[in-house]
Design an enzyme around this catalytic site. Structure first.
Site, PDB file in Angstrom:
ATOM      1  N   SER A   1      72.365  54.252  40.649  1.00  0.00           N
ATOM      2  CA  SER A   1      74.215  54.587  41.379  1.00  0.00           C
ATOM      3  C   SER A   1      74.967  54.615  40.862  1.00  0.00           C
ATOM      4  O   SER A   1      74.867  53.356  39.945  1.00  0.00           O
ATOM      5  CB  SER A   1      73.851  54.507  42.712  1.00  0.00           C
ATOM      6  OG  SER A   1      75.239  54.715  43.414  1.00  0.00           O
TER       7      SER A   1
ATOM      8  N   TYR B   1      75.340  47.291  48.238  1.00  0.00           N
ATOM      9  CA  TYR B   1      74.489  48.074  47.735  1.00  0.00           C
ATOM     10  C   TYR B   1      74.273  48.606  46.500  1.00  0.00           C
ATOM     11  O   TYR B   1      73.317  49.016  45.185  1.00  0.00           O
ATOM     12  CB  TYR B   1      74.973  49.768  48.877  1.00  0.00           C
ATOM     13  CG  TYR B   1      74.417  51.252  47.656  1.00  0.00           C
ATOM     14  CD1 TYR B   1      73.267  50.933  48.145  1.00  0.00           C
ATOM     15  CD2 TYR B   1      75.014  51.772  46.634  1.00  0.00           C
ATOM     16  CE1 TYR B   1      72.918  52.326  47.209  1.00  0.00           C
ATOM     17  CE2 TYR B   1      75.078  52.694  46.258  1.00  0.00           C
ATOM     18  CZ  TYR B   1      72.902  53.247  46.863  1.00  0.00           C
ATOM     19  OH  TYR B   1      72.881  54.686  45.975  1.00  0.00           O
TER      20      TYR B   1
ATOM     21  N   LYS C   1      71.224  48.417  43.428  1.00  0.00           N
ATOM     22  CA  LYS C   1      70.595  49.123  42.353  1.00  0.00           C
ATOM     23  C   LYS C   1      70.514  48.244  40.701  1.00  0.00           C
ATOM     24  O   LYS C   1      70.043  48.507  40.091  1.00  0.00           O
ATOM     25  CB  LYS C   1      72.020  49.758  42.374  1.00  0.00           C
ATOM     26  CG  LYS C   1      71.559  50.592  43.766  1.00  0.00           C
ATOM     27  CD  LYS C   1      70.219  50.873  43.078  1.00  0.00           C
ATOM     28  CE  LYS C   1      70.066  52.451  44.479  1.00  0.00           C
ATOM     29  NZ  LYS C   1      68.954  53.256  44.551  1.00  0.00           N
TER      30      LYS C   1
END
Length: 330
Positions: free
Chosen positions: A116, A140, A144
């Site tokens: 991402s 989040y 990643k």
């Protein structure tokens, strides 16, 4: 080619599975269906399973013997990750560690990872290249980064190779409208705006209108899901031909503001709806646009749907279709 696709019943995974199936690959989809849907898997065999279940995962991989693993399974709501960080570290990082351990035990050498643009946080320069400082501002994004670190270290320690695709803002539906976004609580701007136009929400909130952008609202790089799927196919070919580990941005290299998206949704749908300005959300970068030249140059990626109006047209067609199906079920 035999390919295991984790999270292949979700929005992006199912679009990739569709293309893989059309190409004649042998596919097993491994998905716990927490956010995915059985009807979205158009090709291959679906096995309902969770990545925390290493026994089942190992049995599936040992029986199927895939040559490549494509890993989409993850929690993706940035706002939720701030409220429940441990959920994101467990589901996105710990469960990926489980997967990688089974991959190594079964001598699988090639891996495609769904990453991402959240890894960049608030970038210093726009467009942002793969060489930019990685400085995520949400659990989040940090989850990643943790996975990318695992992949990098594993690649340096063995013959394992991977492609990590850093998505910018994925939107739209496949042209045939067989699959598209179907989240219970959508967070994507285009989907949320279309659902507002369709009467599901009373109003649309704009989070901040005083950013240093031409109209004061945030600018984002929107990529059609079918173009993103093609980036995965090219990554698969790259690895199968002996390509070494690589990271690629997936975007178009230019962006649209929140107000431009709203205006285009109104034009495409022919519907008006209430919009209300609200306070900024913590951590929203004013602009997030990809430098996608590495993907174009090294994998010969040539996007076909890089037009905001077309992206919204396909998303609107899907929204009308799925709304009708939901009404029929009720």
């Amino acid at each position: 080619m035999k390919i295991l696709v984790t999270g292949g019943a979700g929005y992006i995974g199912s679009n990739v599975v569709k293309v893989l199936g059309e190409m004649g690959h042998e596919i097993v989809v491994y998905d716990n269906l927490s956010t995915g849907h059985e009807w979205a898997v158009l090709y291959g065999k679906l096995i309902k399973g969770d990545l925390k279940d290493k026994t089942l995962l190992d049995a599936v991989i040992e029986a199927f013997r895939p040559q490549v693993v494509m890993h989409f399974a993850a929690s993706i709501d940035v706002k939720e990750s701030v409220k429940a960080p441990l959920k994101y570290y467990r589901n996105n990082a710990v469960n990926t560690l489980n997967l990688l351990e089974v991959v190594v035990e079964n001598n699988i050498k090639n891996f495609v990872f769904s990453s991402s643009a959240a890894v960049y946080g608030i970038p210093e320069t726009i467009p942002v290249s793969e060489g930019a400082i990685v400085n995520p501002i949400s659990p989040y994004g940090r989850s990643k980064v943790l996975v990318e670190g695992m992949l990098r270290d594993l690649s340096q320690a063995s013959e394992f190779n991977y492609v990590s695709l850093r998505y910018f803002n994925v939107a739209g539906a496949e042209p045939e409208l067989r699959i598209g976004q179907a989240y219970k609580e959508p967070t994507h701007l285009i989907t949320k705006t279309l659902k507002t136009a369709n009467g599901q929400y009373d109003k649309l909130l704009i989070f901040g209108s005083d950013y240093p952008t031409p109209d004061g609202t945030c600018i984002r790089d929107y990529i059609h899901v079918s173009d993103l799927a093609q980036a995965h196919i090219l990554s698969l070919s790259y690895l199968s031909e002996g390509g070494k580990s690589r990271v690629f941005n997936c975007g178009y290299g230019y962006g649209y503001s929140v107000k431009e998206v709203i205006s285009t949704v109104r034009a495409v749908t022919g519907r008006d709806f209430m919009v209300q300005e609200s306070q900024r959300r913590h951590g929203d970068p004013p602009s997030l646009v990809a430098d996608c030249m590495r993907l174009k140059r090294e994998l010969n990626w040539c996007p076909l749907f890089d037009d905001l109006e077309y992206i919204i047209e396909t998303a609107w067609g899907w929204e009308l279709k799925i709304s009708s199906l939901i009404r029929q079920e009720i």
